[in-house]
Design a protein around this motif. Structure first.
Motif, PDB file in Angstrom:
ATOM      1  N   SER A  81      -1.269 -63.112  13.527  1.00 50.64           N
ATOM      2  CA  SER A  81      -1.778 -62.548  12.283  1.00 50.64           C
ATOM      3  C   SER A  81      -2.567 -61.274  12.550  1.00 50.64           C
ATOM      4  O   SER A  81      -2.438 -60.286  11.810  1.00 50.64           O
ATOM      5  N   GLU A 122       0.039 -65.064   7.925  1.00 46.76           N
ATOM      6  CA  GLU A 122       1.013 -65.733   8.780  1.00 46.76           C
ATOM      7  C   GLU A 122       0.636 -67.173   9.062  1.00 46.76           C
ATOM      8  O   GLU A 122       1.490 -68.044   9.153  1.00 46.76           O
ATOM      9  N   ARG A 154       1.498 -60.671   1.638  1.00 53.19           N
ATOM     10  CA  ARG A 154       0.839 -60.863   2.931  1.00 53.19           C
ATOM     11  C   ARG A 154      -0.642 -60.500   2.829  1.00 53.19           C
ATOM     12  O   ARG A 154      -0.987 -59.379   2.445  1.00 53.19           O
TER      13      ARG A 154
END
Length: 321
Positions: A59, A180, A236
């Motif tokens: 991430s 993530e 995201r």
């Protein structure tokens, strides 16, 4: 330039819902004037402050990559926030052409395996109720700012389309902001809020390519194959502020039914060149056209073309916009 900023999926189904090119959503405390001491009753434990979960190396690496992307795009004069100006005029013919390409075609098929093709007009008929769900790794400050942004933008989409869009109630359009490390769990929480969406139908939203910053999937059900009944947008959390805002603008607008991108659309966020980050004047007009009562879900481009051209002329009657 990056290959993909956002993606819109398309498809059908209600029991095993297929993905469609474009997803939905949602208390005061009165203070006491003086506390009352009750030593014989244990104090209720305080709810711990919400703290973001530490992120993984994957991430953190993605966050660094996306920051570099944003910096590179800004250095090239991209991600404009002005909505278009004197350098981007468009006529009624351009508006009609761009609307047809964006509203009557899919950007991708249901599993990212290829470009989508021609499609009937799709949009919502029921009021849209949006809700935002954050991954555990999203810090409180970002949750607050993103929630306010999405709420204000939902109201703007309602004004542009004339279709009811609100935050609250039982959601049918969920906006996920997750990283993530927690996207899978956050998607599971979202479909628990919208049981009409099957676990199998969200597979393309779980494993996103690195250069897909955000994605939206809209779902139709029952006999209304071209009427949206649910939607999921995934953004995201690693995106820096402007890319994240750009994703909010594009995914939620695509979730209204403008499913495709066109290299000819300018000024527009529905263009993979990333020139514009935020909804433009032309985009607002296309949203207005999409929900014009003279058009209806299921119409094909050829059938709708004379009406589309008429509406475009009305909206640009003062000349080039």
């Amino acid at each position: 330039m990056v290959r993909v900023r956002s993606t819109f999926l398309a498809g059908l189904g209600f029991i095993a819902l297929g993905l469609a090119a474009c997803t939905d959503v949602q208390q005061p405390i009165l203070p006491m004037t003086k506390p009352v001491a009750r030593p014989d009753i244990p104090a209720a434990p305080q709810k711990p402050a919400q703290v973001a979960r530490p992120t993984s190396e994957a991430s953190a690496a993605l966050r660094s990559y996306l920051n570099q992307v944003q910096s590179a795009q800004l250095s090239q004069g991209l991600l404009r926030r002005d909505g278009g100006g004197e350098d981007t005029p468009f006529t009624d013919a351009m508006l009609a052409r761009n609307f047809e390409k964006i509203a009557f075609y899919n950007e991708y098929d249901s599993d990212f395996s290829g470009r989508g093709g021609a499609s009937p007009l799709r949009r919502w008929t029921a009021p849209i109720r949006m809700e935002v769900i954050f991954g555990d790794g999203v810090p409180p400050s970002q949750r607050k700012s993103d929630s306010e942004t999405i709420s204000a933008y939902a109201a703007r989409l309602g004004r542009a389309t004339g279709h009811p869009v609100s935050m609250g109630g039982t959601p049918n359009f969920i906006v996920i902001v997750a990283g993530e490390d927690d996207r899978r769990d956050t998607l599971a929480a979202a479909i628990a809020r919208m049981p009409s969406i099957s676990q199998s139908s969200i597979a393309p939203l779980i494993n996103l390519p690195k250069d897909t910053y955000c994605v939206v999937a809209a779902y139709s059900g029952g006999s209304g194959a071209n009427t949206y009944t649910a939607a999921l947008a995934v953004i995201r959390a690693e995106n820096p502020s402007l890319l994240r805002l750009s994703c909010i603008h594009e995914e939620l607008a695509q979730g209204m039914g403008l499913a495709n991108d066109s290299p000819h659309a300018r000024p527009s966020i529905f263009n993979d060149d990333d020139e514009f980050a935020l909804l433009t004047r032309q985009d607002e007009l296309m949203l207005k056209m999409l929900y014009d009562p003279r058009l209806s879900p299921g119409m094909h481009a050829e059938e709708a073309r004379p009406t589309v051209q008429r509406i475009a002329r009305e909206l640009t009657s003062a000349g080039p916009v």
